[in-house]
Design an enzyme around this catalytic site. Structure first.
Site, PDB file in Angstrom:
ATOM      1  N   GLU A  37      -9.721  -1.152   6.498  1.00 26.43           N
ATOM      2  CA  GLU A  37      -9.974  -1.221   7.945  1.00 26.43           C
ATOM      3  C   GLU A  37      -8.769  -1.856   8.617  1.00 26.43           C
ATOM      4  OE1 GLU A  37     -13.658  -3.316   8.434  1.00 26.43           O
ATOM      5  OE2 GLU A  37     -14.812  -1.714   7.456  1.00 26.43           O
ATOM      6  N   SER A  83      -6.736   8.784   3.801  1.00 27.22           N
ATOM      7  CA  SER A  83      -6.064   9.989   3.313  1.00 27.22           C
ATOM      8  C   SER A  83      -7.014  11.184   3.362  1.00 27.22           C
ATOM      9  CB  SER A  83      -5.597   9.774   1.871  1.00 27.22           C
ATOM     10  OG  SER A  83      -4.767   8.642   1.798  1.00 27.22           O
ATOM     11  N   SER A 142      -2.083  -3.256  -3.347  1.00 30.15           N
ATOM     12  CA  SER A 142      -0.625  -3.394  -3.366  1.00 30.15           C
ATOM     13  C   SER A 142      -0.217  -4.006  -4.707  1.00 30.15           C
ATOM     14  CB  SER A 142      -0.175  -4.299  -2.216  1.00 30.15           C
ATOM     15  OG  SER A 142      -0.609  -5.619  -2.485  1.00 30.15           O
ATOM     16  N   ASN A 143       1.072  -3.919  -5.014  1.00 31.30           N
ATOM     17  CA  ASN A 143       1.504  -4.466  -6.300  1.00 31.30           C
ATOM     18  C   ASN A 143       1.396  -5.992  -6.343  1.00 31.30           C
ATOM     19  OD1 ASN A 143       1.738  -1.893  -7.099  1.00 31.30           O
ATOM     20  ND2 ASN A 143       3.963  -1.911  -7.473  1.00 31.30           N
ATOM     21  N   GLU A 172      -3.934   1.530  -2.778  1.00 30.60           N
ATOM     22  CA  GLU A 172      -4.901   1.380  -3.882  1.00 30.60           C
ATOM     23  C   GLU A 172      -4.753   0.006  -4.536  1.00 30.60           C
ATOM     24  OE1 GLU A 172      -5.826   4.744  -6.261  1.00 30.60           O
ATOM     25  OE2 GLU A 172      -5.971   6.013  -4.484  1.00 30.60           O
ATOM     26  N   LEU A 182     -12.176   2.699   2.537  1.00 28.15           N
ATOM     27  CA  LEU A 182     -12.369   1.269   2.276  1.00 28.15           C
ATOM     28  C   LEU A 182     -11.621   0.443   3.329  1.00 28.15           C
ATOM     29  CD1 LEU A 182     -13.422  -0.983   0.329  1.00 28.15           C
ATOM     30  CD2 LEU A 182     -11.265  -0.752  -0.916  1.00 28.15           C
ATOM     31  N   ASN A 230      -9.920   1.670 -10.386  1.00 29.87           N
ATOM     32  CA  ASN A 230      -9.292   1.537 -11.711  1.00 29.87           C
ATOM     33  C   ASN A 230      -8.617   2.846 -12.102  1.00 29.87           C
ATOM     34  OD1 ASN A 230      -9.956  -1.114 -12.219  1.00 29.87           O
ATOM     35  ND2 ASN A 230     -11.909  -0.597 -13.184  1.00 29.87           N
TER      36      ASN A 230
HETATM   37  C1  LIG Z   1      -0.230   6.475   3.487  1.00 32.10           C
HETATM   38  C2  LIG Z   1      -1.394   5.583   3.200  1.00 32.10           C
HETATM   39  C3  LIG Z   1      -2.582   6.126   2.723  1.00 32.10           C
HETATM   40  C4  LIG Z   1      -3.690   5.321   2.481  1.00 32.10           C
HETATM   41  N1  LIG Z   1      -4.863   5.892   2.072  1.00 32.10           N
HETATM   42  C5  LIG Z   1      -5.992   5.123   2.010  1.00 32.10           C
HETATM   43  C6  LIG Z   1      -7.255   5.718   1.756  1.00 32.10           C
HETATM   44  O1  LIG Z   1      -7.364   6.929   1.547  1.00 32.10           O
HETATM   45  N2  LIG Z   1      -8.363   4.936   1.759  1.00 32.10           N
HETATM   46  C7  LIG Z   1      -8.287   3.589   1.977  1.00 32.10           C
HETATM   47  O2  LIG Z   1      -9.317   2.944   1.962  1.00 32.10           O
HETATM   48  N3  LIG Z   1      -7.096   2.997   2.215  1.00 32.10           N
HETATM   49  C8  LIG Z   1      -5.945   3.724   2.243  1.00 32.10           C
HETATM   50  N4  LIG Z   1      -4.725   3.124   2.503  1.00 32.10           N
HETATM   51  C9  LIG Z   1      -4.695   1.692   2.789  1.00 32.10           C
HETATM   52  C10 LIG Z   1      -4.006   0.854   1.719  1.00 32.10           C
HETATM   53  O3  LIG Z   1      -4.811   0.768   0.577  1.00 32.10           O
HETATM   54  C11 LIG Z   1      -3.701  -0.519   2.334  1.00 32.10           C
HETATM   55  O4  LIG Z   1      -2.655  -0.332   3.257  1.00 32.10           O
HETATM   56  C12 LIG Z   1      -3.346  -1.557   1.302  1.00 32.10           C
HETATM   57  O5  LIG Z   1      -4.473  -1.896   0.562  1.00 32.10           O
HETATM   58  C13 LIG Z   1      -2.739  -2.820   1.940  1.00 32.10           C
HETATM   59  O6  LIG Z   1      -3.535  -3.293   2.978  1.00 32.10           O
HETATM   60  P1  LIG Z   1      -2.873  -3.657   4.391  1.00 32.10           P
HETATM   61  O7  LIG Z   1      -2.057  -2.499   4.808  1.00 32.10           O
HETATM   62  O8  LIG Z   1      -3.931  -4.120   5.301  1.00 32.10           O
HETATM   63  O9  LIG Z   1      -1.883  -4.857   4.078  1.00 32.10           O
HETATM   64  P2  LIG Z   1      -2.261  -6.434   4.018  1.00 32.10           P
HETATM   65  O10 LIG Z   1      -3.472  -6.620   3.223  1.00 32.10           O
HETATM   66  O11 LIG Z   1      -2.256  -6.967   5.392  1.00 32.10           O
HETATM   67  O12 LIG Z   1      -1.014  -6.964   3.232  1.00 32.10           O
HETATM   68  C14 LIG Z   1       0.284  -7.219   3.805  1.00 32.10           C
HETATM   69  C15 LIG Z   1       1.206  -7.736   2.696  1.00 32.10           C
HETATM   70  O13 LIG Z   1       0.717  -8.964   2.177  1.00 32.10           O
HETATM   71  C16 LIG Z   1       0.502  -8.871   0.789  1.00 32.10           C
HETATM   72  N5  LIG Z   1      -0.694  -9.647   0.446  1.00 32.10           N
HETATM   73  C17 LIG Z   1      -1.923  -9.569   1.017  1.00 32.10           C
HETATM   74  N6  LIG Z   1      -2.759 -10.456   0.443  1.00 32.10           N
HETATM   75  C18 LIG Z   1      -2.060 -11.088  -0.520  1.00 32.10           C
HETATM   76  C19 LIG Z   1      -2.366 -12.130  -1.450  1.00 32.10           C
HETATM   77  N7  LIG Z   1      -3.587 -12.670  -1.529  1.00 32.10           N
HETATM   78  N8  LIG Z   1      -1.401 -12.547  -2.275  1.00 32.10           N
HETATM   79  C20 LIG Z   1      -0.153 -12.015  -2.207  1.00 32.10           C
HETATM   80  N9  LIG Z   1       0.190 -11.031  -1.361  1.00 32.10           N
HETATM   81  C21 LIG Z   1      -0.744 -10.583  -0.514  1.00 32.10           C
HETATM   82  C22 LIG Z   1       0.306  -7.400   0.539  1.00 32.10           C
HETATM   83  O14 LIG Z   1       0.602  -7.080  -0.790  1.00 32.10           O
HETATM   84  C23 LIG Z   1       1.269  -6.794   1.504  1.00 32.10           C
HETATM   85  O15 LIG Z   1       2.555  -6.817   0.939  1.00 32.10           O
HETATM   86  C24 LIG Z   1      -3.592   3.911   2.712  1.00 32.10           C
HETATM   87  C25 LIG Z   1      -2.393   3.380   3.156  1.00 32.10           C
HETATM   88  C26 LIG Z   1      -1.304   4.175   3.404  1.00 32.10           C
HETATM   89  C27 LIG Z   1      -0.040   3.560   3.913  1.00 32.10           C
END
Ligand SMILES: Cc1cc2nc3c(=O)[nH]c(=O)nc-3n(C[C@H](O)[C@H](O)[C@H](O)COP(=O)(O)OP(=O)(O)OC[C@H]3O[C@@H](n4cnc5c(N)ncnc54)[C@H](O)[C@@H]3O)c2cc1C
Lengths: 257, 378
Positions: B125, B156, B363-364, B361, B123, B237
């Protein structure tokens, strides 16, 4: 081929096990009960035969209190086809002789080409039940096999003896016990666990086996048991140049060297 | 709901036996050497862990989400990283079983459920993480094929997996223009980035997945064109509560180790557990874990019953449980003093592994967004 595997519910070896000083019996409430691992190895031997020979049937049999049904369920979840539970108030405290007589009657009733058991349980460790069952049934016993090869007519395997090992075999029907060096038991898979409940599990009493009321009371009596003495502190040797000699003296005094 | 039934006791007992024998003794080494133990995953698959809540018809185990969270907590007690990968894999298999047709199920589910083949969920990018609906990987229709171009980030299992569920854009209509497409590993044009160097989760690879004119038949599409975002969110979910369960497992191990350590460690004339402030700390850790577990089981139950508030409860439980697990692991390091900081004691690994569960999955912060939006009716 119909294989009956003897299983036993025993206290978990991971925990401390004790006898109840008042009754001389095993304190079953004192620790968690589990299916004895050695029986699972016996079951594994049967399961491997069944994996390779569809149409074989595996019955697991236990003599024990109501809670021993857990050991049967575990065996069913691993792949046994059905289970027989001999449970009777009068069997409480049954000794080895009684246990063997009842098991012999039960396997006879169930029918079998081969009876498989562990060579000794991890609790009582008498190590003679399979032999006594064989004696009751007038069948050959292959005791303490490290390996088991099974064909439709014969069973054979290897036994460790002091000077080496023996290759033994017997025509079926026969009784076989296995050691901890035999087949490593498989884990039950999720499907096995969920279907175990739907498999037949028969409960038998002494009366069902046609054994008389007196059969339950053991022919041996526990006169006394005594608790293991509390551990005392060991002797400390501080090395002032004579430690090696003192240590050697200690070992020699204890006839350890 | 708050007691394990007989079946669950037997399931958990088996998973514990498996995890203590096949995972725990190797977890530190796998972390250190960045080894992804695909052979051990196949063993887990043979026991039914590859398709836990997938129907039995195509090789799944047919268990519930409530069973699953107990299973993942038990696996994670031994190794959170392996447990978490198994969760991602299960999410992939469930998506195929739930949104695929019978042909697709028959083709992919059996080999995935047995974990002879592994799955990845694509999912995120480089330019679209939390705002996943802004993804730009394109799937252009060309006759009976889709042609994919774009880059997925942080995937992953990438490089080791045999199948990739890719959320790709088939129309410029926001989250309604996203489609879920299954891409097999050997498809020409598919390539992988380097294994990312990271804080934890070292025993599973994380890589970019790159699509350069990757051509797959239209029959590899799950569900309808444009339904991909919904499919991805529904998968999450379950993924979220599993991730929460993995955090609880890691946290529980950290707490158990701390209790044992404080009973043993002598200072100020007795075992450290006699210091009431430390005993209170242990009590707080236990309370935090049990609070989280209670909510997690409720969320799993809601998902099992298809309750309308399932999404909200899953988001809440993910946040609470992943925070609880990390906090407990972090406190456990403090309670072990200098030894907590040494790899040998196994606590710093738990904290490193659990840290990412608060990020991925959703972020919190995004969990709060999910709950808040539902609350505001937006
Ligand atoms: C080890 C690892 C394994 C992973 N595996 C997978 C996988 O298998 N498949 C997959 O698709 N993805 C995977 N991910 C990706 C992961 O789901 C994303 O990193 C995550 O969703 C956060 O996206 P981002 O890193 O672009 O952070 P960003 O979206 O850029 O966020 C940066 C910060 O801003 C906060 N933030 C962003 N928007 C808001 C908002 N509207 N309000 C408040 N706070 C906000 C976030 O919580 C975060 O703290 C993986 C990531 C890691 C590190």
């Amino acid at each position: 081929m119909k294989i009956t595997v003897l299983v036993k519910q025993v206290p978990d070896t991971e925990e401390e096990r004790r006898l109840d000083p008042a009754t001389g019996l095993l304190d079953r409430d004192g620790s968690e009960s589990v299916a004895d691992e050695i029986n699972e190895r016996a079951l594994e031997v049967a399961l491997r035969y069944k994996d390779a020979n569809k149409g074989s049937e595996i019955v697991v049999l236990t003599l024990g209190p109501a809670a021993a049904v857990q050991a049967l369920r575990k065996a069913l979840s691993m792949g046994a086809d059905s289970a027989v539970h001999v449970v009777d108030e009068r069997l409480k405290g049954a000794d080895i002789a009684v246990t063997a007589a009842v098991l012999a009657a039960a396997v006879q009733r169930t029918g079998f080409d081969l009876v498989l058991a562990g060579n000794e349980s991890t609790d009582g460790r008498g190590g003679v039940v399979p032999a006594m069952v064989a004696e009751h049934l007038g069948l050959p016993l292959l005791s303490s096999l490290n390996t088991v090869e099974l064909t439709a007519e014969t069973v054979s395997g290897e036994v460790s003896v002091e000077a080496g090992s023996l290759a033994v075999s017997a025509a079926l029907p026969a009784i076989v016990s296995v050691t901890e060096r035999s087949a490593e038991a498989r884990f039950p898979n999720f499907k096995g666990i969920m279907t175990a409940k739907r498999k037949p599990l028969a409960t038998l009493t002494l009366a069902d086996l046609g054994l008389d009321a007196g059969a339950g009371s053991g022919i041996s009596t526990v006169l006394t048991i005594s608790e293991r003495p509390a551990r005392t502190a060991g002797k400390k040797i501080v090395d002032d140049g004579t430690a090696a000699a003192e240590l050697a003296g200690f070992l020699a005094a204890g006839r350890l060297i | 709901m708050f007691e394990l039934n007989e079946d669950q006791q037997a399931l958990v007992a088996m998973v514990r036996d498996f995890a203590t024998g096949a995972l725990a003794p190797h977890a530190a080494k796998w972390d250190e050497t960045k080894h992804f133990p695909v052979d051990v995953l196949a063993e887990a698959g043979a026991l039914g862990m590859g398709g836990i809540y997938v129907r039995e018809k195509f090789g799944g185990s047919g268990l519930t989400r409530s069973d699953a969270v107990m299973i993942f907590e038990e696996l994670a007690k031994a190794d959170p990283t392996i447990a978490a990968y198994i969760s991602i894999h299960n999410m992939v298999v469930w998506m195929i079983d739930t949104f695929g047709n019978d042909e697709q199920r028959a083709q992919w589910v059996p080999q995935l459920a047995s974990m002879e083949a592994l799955g990845s969920y694509c999912l995120t990018e480089p330019g679209a993480g939390s705002d996943a609906a802004a993804l730009s990987t394109k799937a252009a229709r060309d006759g009976d094929d889709y042609v994919l171009n774009g880059v997925k980030q942080f995937i992953s299992g990438a490089g080791s997996s045999s199948f990739y569920i890719v959320m790709a854009r088939t129309a410029d209509t926001g989250n309604r223009g996203i489609t879920a497409i299954v891409v097999p590993a050997n498809t020409p044009g598919l390539s992988f980035g380097a294994n990312e160097k990271k804080m934890g989760w070292n025993a599973q690879p994380t890589r970019q997945v790159v699509f350069e004119n990757v051509r797959v038949p239209v029959t590899n599409r799950l569900g309808e064109e444009g339904s991909g975002f919904g499919i991805a969110m529904k998968g999450l979910n379950g993924g979220r509560i599993n991730m929460g369960a993995c955090s609880l497992g890691g946290g529980q191990t950290a707490l158990d180790k701390s209790v044992a350590y404080l009973k043993e460690r002598q200072a100020f004339g007795g075992p450290l557990i006699n210091q009431q402030s430390l005993l209170f700390q242990l009590a707080d850790m236990e309370t935090e874990l049990v609070t989280a577990r209670t909510l997690l089981w409720r969320a799993a139950d809601a998902l099992d019953r298809g309750s309308p508030d399932a999404m909200k409860l899953c988001a809440m439980a993910k946040q609470v449980a992943t925070d609880a697990g990390f906090n407990v692991a972090n406190s456990a390091i403090q309670l072990h003093g200098g030894y907590g900081y040494l790899s040998e004691y196994g606590l710093e690994k738990i904290a490193r592994d659990l840290r990412v569960h608060q990020i991925l999955e959703g972020s919190n912060e995004i969990m709060r967004l999910v709950v808040g939006r539902i609350l505001a009716g937006a």
